[in-house]
Design a protein around this motif. Structure first.
Motif, PDB file in Angstrom:
ATOM      1  N   MET A 102     -13.133  -5.409   8.855  1.00 50.35           N
ATOM      2  CA  MET A 102     -13.078  -5.359   7.383  1.00 50.35           C
ATOM      3  C   MET A 102     -12.045  -4.321   6.944  1.00 50.35           C
ATOM      4  SD  MET A 102     -17.176  -5.712   6.695  1.00 50.35           S
ATOM      5  CE  MET A 102     -17.254  -5.437   4.938  1.00 50.35           C
ATOM      6  N   LYS A 103     -12.013  -3.208   7.647  1.00 52.42           N
ATOM      7  CA  LYS A 103     -11.021  -2.169   7.310  1.00 52.42           C
ATOM      8  C   LYS A 103      -9.605  -2.642   7.603  1.00 52.42           C
ATOM      9  CE  LYS A 103     -13.951   1.884   7.625  1.00 52.42           C
ATOM     10  NZ  LYS A 103     -14.972   2.005   8.692  1.00 52.42           N
ATOM     11  N   PHE A 149      -9.406  -8.644  -1.563  1.00 58.10           N
ATOM     12  CA  PHE A 149      -7.951  -8.524  -1.392  1.00 58.10           C
ATOM     13  C   PHE A 149      -7.579  -7.224  -0.699  1.00 58.10           C
ATOM     14  CE2 PHE A 149      -9.151  -7.131  -5.642  1.00 58.10           C
ATOM     15  CZ  PHE A 149      -8.587  -5.871  -5.718  1.00 58.10           C
ATOM     16  N   ILE A 150      -6.304  -7.201  -0.294  1.00 59.89           N
ATOM     17  CA  ILE A 150      -5.747  -6.039   0.403  1.00 59.89           C
ATOM     18  C   ILE A 150      -4.756  -5.354  -0.534  1.00 59.89           C
ATOM     19  CG2 ILE A 150      -4.199  -5.351   2.310  1.00 59.89           C
ATOM     20  CD1 ILE A 150      -5.290  -7.904   3.811  1.00 59.89           C
ATOM     21  N   LEU A 151      -4.863  -4.041  -0.628  1.00 57.26           N
ATOM     22  CA  LEU A 151      -3.846  -3.245  -1.327  1.00 57.26           C
ATOM     23  C   LEU A 151      -3.057  -2.541  -0.232  1.00 57.26           C
ATOM     24  CD1 LEU A 151      -2.672  -1.847  -3.948  1.00 57.26           C
ATOM     25  CD2 LEU A 151      -4.449  -0.117  -3.643  1.00 57.26           C
ATOM     26  N   THR A 152      -1.749  -2.826  -0.178  1.00 58.76           N
ATOM     27  CA  THR A 152      -0.951  -2.238   0.906  1.00 58.76           C
ATOM     28  C   THR A 152      -0.532  -0.810   0.540  1.00 58.76           C
ATOM     29  OG1 THR A 152       1.226  -2.899   0.085  1.00 58.76           O
ATOM     30  CG2 THR A 152       0.019  -4.526   1.419  1.00 58.76           C
ATOM     31  N   SER A 194      -0.150  -1.130   7.573  1.00 63.05           N
ATOM     32  CA  SER A 194       0.436  -1.093   6.235  1.00 63.05           C
ATOM     33  C   SER A 194      -0.625  -1.157   5.142  1.00 63.05           C
ATOM     34  CB  SER A 194       1.414  -2.263   6.062  1.00 63.05           C
ATOM     35  OG  SER A 194       2.484  -2.154   6.970  1.00 63.05           O
ATOM     36  N   ILE A 195      -1.906  -1.147   5.536  1.00 65.49           N
ATOM     37  CA  ILE A 195      -2.981  -1.308   4.545  1.00 65.49           C
ATOM     38  C   ILE A 195      -3.431   0.038   3.993  1.00 65.49           C
ATOM     39  CG2 ILE A 195      -5.379  -2.070   4.225  1.00 65.49           C
ATOM     40  CD1 ILE A 195      -4.838  -4.255   6.268  1.00 65.49           C
ATOM     41  N   GLU A 196      -3.477   0.129   2.664  1.00 64.50           N
ATOM     42  CA  GLU A 196      -4.027   1.343   2.058  1.00 64.50           C
ATOM     43  C   GLU A 196      -5.531   1.190   1.850  1.00 64.50           C
ATOM     44  OE1 GLU A 196      -1.894   3.745  -0.857  1.00 64.50           O
ATOM     45  OE2 GLU A 196      -3.553   3.286  -2.227  1.00 64.50           O
ATOM     46  N   SER A 197      -5.935   0.077   1.219  1.00 63.84           N
ATOM     47  CA  SER A 197      -7.375  -0.161   1.083  1.00 63.84           C
ATOM     48  C   SER A 197      -7.675  -1.650   0.999  1.00 63.84           C
ATOM     49  CB  SER A 197      -7.939   0.585  -0.129  1.00 63.84           C
ATOM     50  OG  SER A 197      -7.155   0.338  -1.258  1.00 63.84           O
ATOM     51  N   LYS A 213       3.381  -0.915  -4.216  1.00 67.04           N
ATOM     52  CA  LYS A 213       2.416  -1.528  -3.291  1.00 67.04           C
ATOM     53  C   LYS A 213       2.223  -3.007  -3.592  1.00 67.04           C
ATOM     54  CE  LYS A 213       0.239   2.970  -3.264  1.00 67.04           C
ATOM     55  NZ  LYS A 213      -0.864   3.795  -3.755  1.00 67.04           N
ATOM     56  N   ILE A 214       1.765  -3.717  -2.579  1.00 64.31           N
ATOM     57  CA  ILE A 214       1.575  -5.168  -2.692  1.00 64.31           C
ATOM     58  C   ILE A 214       0.083  -5.471  -2.637  1.00 64.31           C
ATOM     59  CG2 ILE A 214       1.902  -7.286  -1.300  1.00 64.31           C
ATOM     60  CD1 ILE A 214       4.778  -6.295  -0.768  1.00 64.31           C
ATOM     61  N   ILE A 215      -0.327  -6.494  -3.382  1.00 59.21           N
ATOM     62  CA  ILE A 215      -1.719  -6.967  -3.277  1.00 59.21           C
ATOM     63  C   ILE A 215      -1.693  -8.411  -2.814  1.00 59.21           C
ATOM     64  CG2 ILE A 215      -3.768  -7.627  -4.622  1.00 59.21           C
ATOM     65  CD1 ILE A 215      -3.529  -5.037  -6.179  1.00 59.21           C
TER      66      ILE A 215
END
Ligand SMILES: [Zn+2]
Length: 411
Positions: A137-138, A380-383, A400-403, A68-70
């Motif tokens: 936000m989500k 930040f985004i965790l993909t 593609s966003i996980e959280s 995953k990418i941040i």
């Protein structure tokens, strides 16, 4: 609380030193760390580095981010999230052949939204707007600007700005408020537009300042809306109350709005679908951020902001949604980043820079947001597991966003 993310496939937008904005060729570079770790402490980014040299860390919680990418959350510097009702009927009118201007002439458009806003109780406007804020936000937005502009009366404008204030108080996300009383000329002022400008400047603006309801001033500088002279008059008046300009210019016509904004040290000039060579020239050596709103171009089928010309002139560029009920009923920054690549020929690196650090600049937040930098807010985004960051704009329409983390907490 210490939260540690390990085995991050790639940590994006890592800036050792805070930059306020990126311009021209600087935007081609997106500094990253592959196979990285990231430590956040409470609401701040504490530290990061490569997995191969990770120190011993006693974290309260460890999250394995393998595959995953941040990246920093999106900074959306231009929205109209606070409104009442929707305009899906006009959407159908447009499909049946009417133009945005024709719809406006029929009493639709901004005036339609203004009527609905005026008739809707403040509590209900808040509820509808809060829902949209939670939605964006989500979708990865971690800082946002919101404008008034559907009130168009003293009561309506103050109502909108109070709703924005309540959102600021109730949500864990930076929200910047902009007073956009000069968004459209109300029907009752059609024959005497100057009287409406007087109302905005002499009555509403002082109230906005007195109740401390906005940091920025905006105006729709456009044929059929407000002139360059109006723009000068309003921005001069707003300056006395300490409101900085972020203005709507060059959407349908280039009439000199950019130059007016620059003269008043505008923080940003937004839209820019129609750019003359002299408009690009005048932005050079200024502190004004050009802001493009590609989902508005998509929805209205109007030209896209000429990003390549702007960047090749050495200028910075930010991306924002323009989320509003008439011309952009979407607050999805992921789509904006995709459109910037697909339709404006920005590289993924340029688009991500434009939607993070440069968006932060357009809200005066670059010291605390917009990059992965020690001491900045942990937004930040965790993909999900994705092959590369280019996949984000490439797989448009895919979530593609996980959280999403805002101030260290999951949304
Ligand atoms: Zn707008």
């Amino acid at each position: 609380m210490k939260q540690l993310f390990t085995n991050i496939k790639e940590l994006l937008q890592v800036r050792e030193n805070t930059v306020d904005k990126l311009s021209g060729t600087e935007m081609k570079e997106l500094p990253t760390i592959k196979n990285a770790w990231l430590l956040i402490e409470d609401d701040k980014i504490a530290d990061y580095g490569e997995m191969k040299s990770i120190p011993k860390i006693n974290a309260d919680k460890t999250i394995d981010a393998e595959g995953k990418i941040i990246l920093p959350s999106w900074c959306d510097s231009h929205t109209h999230i606070v409104y009442a009702g929707n305009r899906e009927l006009e959407f159908a009118d447009r499909i049946n052949g009417l133009s945005y201007e024709e719809i406006a002439n029929r009493g639709g458009g901004i005036l339609n939204s203004a009527k609905t806003l005026q008739e809707t109780p403040e509590e209900e406007v808040y509820k509808q707007s809060a829902k949209r804020l939670e939605e964006v936000m989500k979708l990865g937005t971690g800082a946002v600007e919101i404008k008034s502009g559907y009130g168009l009366t003293e009561e309506g404008e103050l109502k909108m700005l109070r709703v924005i204030k309540k959102l600021q108080q109730n949500y864990n996300i930076p929200i910047k408020a902009t007073f956009l009383g000069a968004h459209a000329i109300p029907k009752e002022y059609k024959e005497k537009p100057d009287a409406y400008m007087d109302l905005v400047i002499e009555k509403i603006l002082p109230k906005v300042a007195e109740e401390n309801l906005a940091e920025y001033i905006d105006i729709f500088c456009e044929k059929g809306y407000f002139s360059v002279a109006d723009t000068h008059k309003l921005l001069s008046a707003a300056k006395k109350f300490g409101l900085k300009p972020k203005i709507h210019v060059n959407q349908f016509n280039a009439i000199g709005g950019i130059q007016a904004g620059i003269e008043h040290n505008a923080l940003s000039v937004d839209h820019l679908e129609v750019m003359r060579p002299e408009d690009i020239e005048s932005l050079k050596d200024t502190t004004t951020m050009p802001v493009a709103l590609p989902s508005c171009s998509l929805f209205l089928s109007i030209p896209y902001t000429p990003a390549r010309e702007i960047l090749e002139a050495g200028l910075p560029l930010a991306l924002a949604t323009d989320f509003n009920p008439g011309s952009t009923p979407s607050g999805n920054m992921n789509l904006v980043v995709s459109l910037a690549c697909i339709k404006m020929k920005m590289t993924p690196e340029e688009a991500i820079n434009a939607a993070t650090i440069n968006g932060a600049y357009a809200m005066e937040l670059s010291e605390t947001h917009g990059s992965i930098t020690r001491g900045k807010q942990a937004n930040f985004i965790l993909t999900k597991e994705i092959p590369s960051y280019t996949f984000l704009p490439y797989a448009f329409g895919t979530n593609s966003i996980e959280s999403v983390f805002i101030n260290g907490k999951t949304v």
